[in-house]
Design a protein around this motif. Sequence first.
Motif, short mmCIF file in Angstrom:
data_model
loop_
_atom_site.label_atom_id
_atom_site.label_comp_id
_atom_site.label_asym_id
_atom_site.label_seq_id
_atom_site.Cartn_x
_atom_site.Cartn_y
_atom_site.Cartn_z
N GLY A 100 1.03 -1.18 0.00
CA GLY A 100 0.30 -0.06 -0.01
C GLY A 100 1.04 1.31 -0.04
O GLY A 100 0.68 2.24 -0.93
N ILE A 101 1.86 1.30 0.95
CA ILE A 101 2.99 2.28 0.98
C ILE A 101 3.56 2.60 -0.42
O ILE A 101 3.68 3.62 -1.07
CB ILE A 101 3.63 2.34 2.01
N ARG A 102 3.86 1.54 -1.01
CA ARG A 102 4.46 1.57 -2.39
C ARG A 102 3.61 1.91 -3.45
O ARG A 102 4.30 2.48 -4.48
CB ARG A 102 5.38 0.20 -2.53
N TRP A 124 0.77 10.25 7.42
CA TRP A 124 -0.57 10.37 8.13
C TRP A 124 -1.70 10.91 6.81
O TRP A 124 -2.63 10.20 6.91
CB TRP A 124 -0.82 11.07 9.21
N ARG A 125 -1.27 11.99 6.20
CA ARG A 125 -2.22 12.62 5.42
C ARG A 125 -2.21 12.18 3.93
O ARG A 125 -3.12 12.16 3.18
CB ARG A 125 -2.09 14.18 5.64
N ILE A 126 -0.95 11.78 3.52
CA ILE A 126 -1.09 11.23 2.15
C ILE A 126 -0.61 9.65 1.87
O ILE A 126 -1.61 8.94 1.34
CB ILE A 126 0.07 11.97 1.55
N GLU A 127 0.28 9.22 2.48
CA GLU A 127 0.77 7.78 2.21
C GLU A 127 -0.27 6.64 2.99
O GLU A 127 -0.68 5.76 2.28
CB GLU A 127 2.09 7.44 2.74
N LEU A 128 -0.46 6.76 4.02
CA LEU A 128 -1.35 6.05 4.73
C LEU A 128 -2.82 6.11 4.10
O LEU A 128 -3.54 4.94 3.90
CB LEU A 128 -1.65 6.21 6.28
N LEU A 130 -3.65 6.78 1.11
CA LEU A 130 -3.74 6.05 -0.18
C LEU A 130 -3.50 4.58 -0.10
O LEU A 130 -3.83 3.81 -1.19
CB LEU A 130 -2.64 6.82 -1.19
N ALA A 131 -2.61 4.37 1.05
CA ALA A 131 -2.56 2.92 1.10
C ALA A 131 -3.62 1.99 1.56
O ALA A 131 -3.68 0.81 1.50
CB ALA A 131 -1.37 2.69 2.07
N LEU A 132 -4.80 2.69 2.24
CA LEU A 132 -5.79 2.16 2.92
C LEU A 132 -6.32 0.95 2.09
O LEU A 132 -6.78 0.06 2.88
CB LEU A 132 -6.65 3.51 3.36
N PRO A 133 -7.03 1.02 1.17
CA PRO A 133 -7.54 -0.03 0.45
C PRO A 133 -6.56 -1.40 0.47
O PRO A 133 -7.29 -2.43 0.70
CB PRO A 133 -7.56 0.57 -1.04
N LEU A 134 -5.43 -1.11 0.16
CA LEU A 134 -4.77 -2.44 0.18
C LEU A 134 -4.26 -2.85 1.60
O LEU A 134 -4.33 -4.02 1.78
CB LEU A 134 -3.13 -2.19 -0.38
N ILE A 135 -4.50 -1.94 2.63
CA ILE A 135 -4.30 -2.35 3.77
C ILE A 135 -5.50 -3.06 4.51
O ILE A 135 -5.54 -3.96 4.96
CB ILE A 135 -4.00 -1.14 4.74
#
Lengths: 208, 314
Positions: A100-102, A124-128, A130-135
Amino acid sequence: MLRWVPTHLPEIGEATLQHLVLVVVSVSIAFAISLVLGIWSARRPRLYAVVMMISGTLFVIPSIALFALLIPLLGLGAKPAIVGLVSYCLLALIRNVALGIRSVPPAVLDAAIGMGYGPVARLWRIELPLALPLIVSGVRIATVTIIGIATVAAYINAGGLGTIIFAGIDQRFPEKILTGALLASAMSVAADLGLSRLESRLRAGWRA
Amino acid sequence: MIRLEAITKLYAGAPRPAVDRLDIEMAEGTTTALIGPSGCGKTTTLRMINRMIEPSDGRIFIDGTDVTGLDPVILRRRIGYVIQQIGLFPHQSVAENIATVPRLLGWPASRIAARVEELLALVGLDPARFRDAMPHRLSGGQRQRVGVARALAADPPVMLMDEPFGAIDPIAREKLQDEFKEILRRVSKTIVMVTHDLDEAMKMGDRVALLRDGRLVQYGSPDEILSEPADAFVEAFVGPDRALKRLSLRRVDDLLAPGEVIGAPGIASGATQREALARLIDGGSEVLNVRDAEGRTIGHVGREALLARPETRR
């Protein structure tokens, strides 16, 4: 046909609840560990390889053997069961957090850095986000996996739906086996559907 | 004002520096276009100004302050940043994207909201329609408008633009260049723009810096670069039609002679001299009448005047 179920509803309810608690507690603990390890290793290929190797090794240990091996260390009951279940969640969770991060597009990251996001705010505001669906997808895989494995935890007195199944096996009582199995399957299907829906709703917000 | 002093970037293992002791001064309120063949160090130079890339040596001054000693995160909030791939945050609305730096700076919500409205209007997007739109709903041109609004949000004195029109399709590109030129003129920023397109550099830049192998080959007005190329490399880079390109930089109004020539074809005031020349060739004519927006003739321009070698503008 149904002789045992109607007269033992409280017992069945308690076993279901215990099962749910085992799963939720284990996934939550594993989630916290995986968030840290996934974020830390996402952009460190060597560390990521080591983390994947360890969590992959844990994942392939047969569950009944792992629970048995934990007895001398932690005794019987829920504690060793949770430790074992956590270890089965790690592979899917860490991998999906890192993926997700990648998955954040390099241009998005470049813009975020270029506009003055510090590392923590960026996470917190950008990477996580955007990674949320994969997480969430990782949480789904881990949850579905350990709902099944948690039935084995009854073997070390951790309770849950496995208790009913094991009793059925001992007493040659198919209704108990079926009840436990069907409830565990239903729990898996419900978790799978619910978390899939959450995942696609998260994606729908920003992908065409 | 931006001043680079002997700025150098040497990557580990590289045979020569990507940027080699570059000295350049960019005046306040002007646009400088960095141009050159790929690998010339133009993007590296741009990205050293906001320290996305750390210089190996040399100093960078913005308004007299040496920024090589500042906290890069704080520094970047005072420098607008626009990139070719735009990099809008896909999970945030247009308004949230534009609010990025004001939010990082801790502006109150009411001030941010007012600023977002103002910027959407400035870049030609209807606030009511676009404020809450998600980036994936926008066209390429609309996205880059949002990208520029986002960069302008906290009113930074300096803007860095890395190939800002590179992802825009060719038909929309020219119109967007014209509009951005007008927007940037209105906000009066010190702008550094990287481009690999000579025409774009000539159009957008008050000054053009031509780089080769990490060194500054020529630095001057677009007209200087075209009329007095510093060496054979610049001459080859600007191409054999540089005399015609110079005409693109000039308006017919500069050559205006009084009076109307009866029967001659017309051309709009504000047209380039290159367009006028094309019109003359096309119409087989000696003279064009220049007309204002209402269609009144304000004078004429003749073939002799168009063909005379113009004075270099510095």
